[in-house]
Design a protein around this motif. Structure first.
Motif, PDB file in Angstrom:
ATOM      1  N   ALA A   1       0.825  -1.219   0.000  1.00  0.00           N
ATOM      2  CA  ALA A   1       0.000   0.000   0.000  1.00  0.00           C
ATOM      3  C   ALA A   1       0.855   1.264   0.000  1.00  0.00           C
ATOM      4  N   ALA A   2       2.041   1.177   0.598  1.00  0.00           N
ATOM      5  CA  ALA A   2       2.917   2.353   0.685  1.00  0.00           C
ATOM      6  C   ALA A   2       4.062   2.303  -0.317  1.00  0.00           C
TER       7      ALA A   2
ATOM      8  N   LEU B   1       6.522  -2.902  -4.922  1.00  0.00           N
ATOM      9  CA  LEU B   1       5.158  -3.442  -4.961  1.00  0.00           C
ATOM     10  C   LEU B   1       5.177  -4.905  -5.390  1.00  0.00           C
TER      11      LEU B   1
ATOM     12  N   GLU C   1     -10.960   2.528  -4.967  1.00  0.00           N
ATOM     13  CA  GLU C   1      -9.903   3.100  -5.827  1.00  0.00           C
ATOM     14  C   GLU C   1     -10.437   4.251  -6.666  1.00  0.00           C
TER      15      GLU C   1
ATOM     16  N   TRP D   1      -5.819   4.199  -5.413  1.00  0.00           N
ATOM     17  CA  TRP D   1      -5.458   2.782  -5.251  1.00  0.00           C
ATOM     18  C   TRP D   1      -4.825   2.491  -3.895  1.00  0.00           C
ATOM     19  N   ARG D   2      -4.134   3.466  -3.309  1.00  0.00           N
ATOM     20  CA  ARG D   2      -3.518   3.221  -1.997  1.00  0.00           C
ATOM     21  C   ARG D   2      -4.597   3.035  -0.920  1.00  0.00           C
TER      22      ARG D   2
ATOM     23  N   SER E   1      -5.866  -0.423  -1.165  1.00  0.00           N
ATOM     24  CA  SER E   1      -4.917  -1.385  -0.603  1.00  0.00           C
ATOM     25  C   SER E   1      -4.935  -1.367   0.920  1.00  0.00           C
ATOM     26  N   TRP E   2      -5.037  -0.159   1.498  1.00  0.00           N
ATOM     27  CA  TRP E   2      -5.095  -0.068   2.961  1.00  0.00           C
ATOM     28  C   TRP E   2      -6.393  -0.676   3.505  1.00  0.00           C
TER      29      TRP E   2
END
Length: 393
Positions: A94-95, A102, A159, A164-165, A168-169
């Motif tokens: 995520a980061a 990734l 997203e 998108w982050r 993911s989180w």
């Protein structure tokens, strides 16, 4: 009240855990353009992020499980520990500041995911009576079925609105909740419930490898077709692009219904469920390949694939559990074989298109794999019926 009327609440917890793991695996498909733009890479490179996850599952899960067994770690501690590793890798993803980071995070997530799914199956089997295993497993695997129906669309929506982050989180947060509940609610074990020596000896069972082979062929047949269903539906069937998502959701609902039906009979009629499921899958794939311009026949065959294929998972798992003692290594290897089957089917379908056989060629590849799966189960089915007849005499 009979044992059939209820299952432990923790079985549903394990289903939610698998839901979070599988959602993370496929969520990339719902945000490809955003990831391509964020890291300045091609869509094909973004697609490889799914392959990296699958590679970690196929190759990394079994060695990690062997290590855990060798150290005598209990199933609960192993599951919680691996989920913690998964959360750390998910946070790194995520980061991630770059594409290589990734990709590395996705590989680690895949390794942890394969071992976690195997442990979920093992813990589930230990919590219920033998005759209820198929039904309990169908509940746990409902998490897998719900992922494409609810999980992937959910992450795509996040997203679209928040980036998108954030998506993911959100998956990391879901996995964190599941981990906390697993640590609090799962029954503790006094050391690993199945020794490495016993698990290793089990792998010499020919019936177990026969079950693995059939499982890999079932999933390979399914994903040879499903991997290319969107272009087939749009370019061959004439479905409007805006209608593909609802059809995929309907396919997911068919998966859930098939999973519930198969789960009901997985324990008592394991080989029969696998056999008839393969027959239906093969006929649906052939029908889809030959449907031509018959719109509703195309749609009916597509949904019929959803009713079988992945929905046969409870019977596939029940067969493995009958062939060998249900332990982490046995179940993790099953997960790896299924992942390998997925990769084989997707590759075979793509190779057929590249060879110039047309967009419907993957359907014939799937039908061929389903036929091989059917052939692989006929002899065990005949032996089972012979033994049943002798027992009655």
């Amino acid at each position: 009240m009979t044992s059939r009327s209820k299952l432990p609440v923790t079985v549903y917890l394990l289903g939610a855990t698998i839901f979070s793991l599988v959602t993370a695996e496929f969520m990339v498909a719902g945000m490809m353009p955003a990831l391509a733009e964020a890291f300045s890479v091609s869509l094909a490179e973004v697609g490889n992020l799914i392959a990296f996850y699958a590679l970690g599952m196929a190759l990394g899960g079994p060695p990690v499980t062997v290590l855990l067994l060798a150290r005598g770690i209990s199933n609960k501690r192993a599951l919680v520990g691996l989920l913690t590793l998964y959360i750390a890798a998910g946070a790194l993803a995520a980061a991630a500041p770059s594409y290589p980071v990734l990709a590395l995070a996705r590989i680690v997530m895949g390794v942890a995911s394969a071992a976690c799914i195997g442990l979920c199956m093992t813990v589930c089997a230990a919590m219920v009576a033998r005759e209820a295993r198929g039904r309990a497993v169908s509940v746990v695997l409902a998490g897998l079925m719900l992922s494409p129906v609810a999980g992937v669309p959910m992450t795509a929506w996040i997203e679209h609105h928040y980036g998108w982050r954030a998506s993911s989180w959100a998956v990391v947060a879901l996995a964190l909740i599941c981990t906390a509940f697993a640590a609090l609610r799962l029954p503790a074990g006094d050391g690993n419930e199945t020794s490495l020596k016993r698990q290793w000896a089990t792998l010499g069972n020919r019936s177990l490898w026969a079950a693995y082979l059939t499982s890999g062929l079932i999933i390979g047949a399914t994903f040879a077709a499903f991997s290319y269903c969107t272009p087939i539906l749009i370019d061959e069937v004439g479905v409007a692009p805006g209608m593909v998502a609802p059809l995929l959701a309907l396919y997911g609902v068919a998966n859930l219904l098939g999973n519930m039906v198969v789960g009901r009979y997985a324990d008592s009629h394991t080989l029969t469920a696998v056999t008839w499921g393969l027959v239906m899958l093969m006929l649906a794939l052939i029908g889809f390949a030959l449907a031509g311009e018959q719109f509703w026949l195309n749609i009916a065959c597509f949904i019929a694939i959803g009713l079988t294929g992945v929905a046969l998972n409870p019977a596939m798992v029940a067969r493995v559990m009958k062939a060998a003692e249900s332990g982490p290594l046995v179940n993790t290897l099953h997960t790896s074989v299924i992942t390998a089957g997925l990769a084989l089917g997707s590759w075979g379908g793509g190779a057929a298109i590249e060879a110039g056989y047309g967009l419907r060629a993957p359907l014939w590849v799937g039908a061929g794999l389903a036929l091989l799966g059917l052939l692989s189960v006929l002899r065990p089915l005949a032996s089972s019926r012979t033994q049943s007849t002798c027992a009655q005499v």
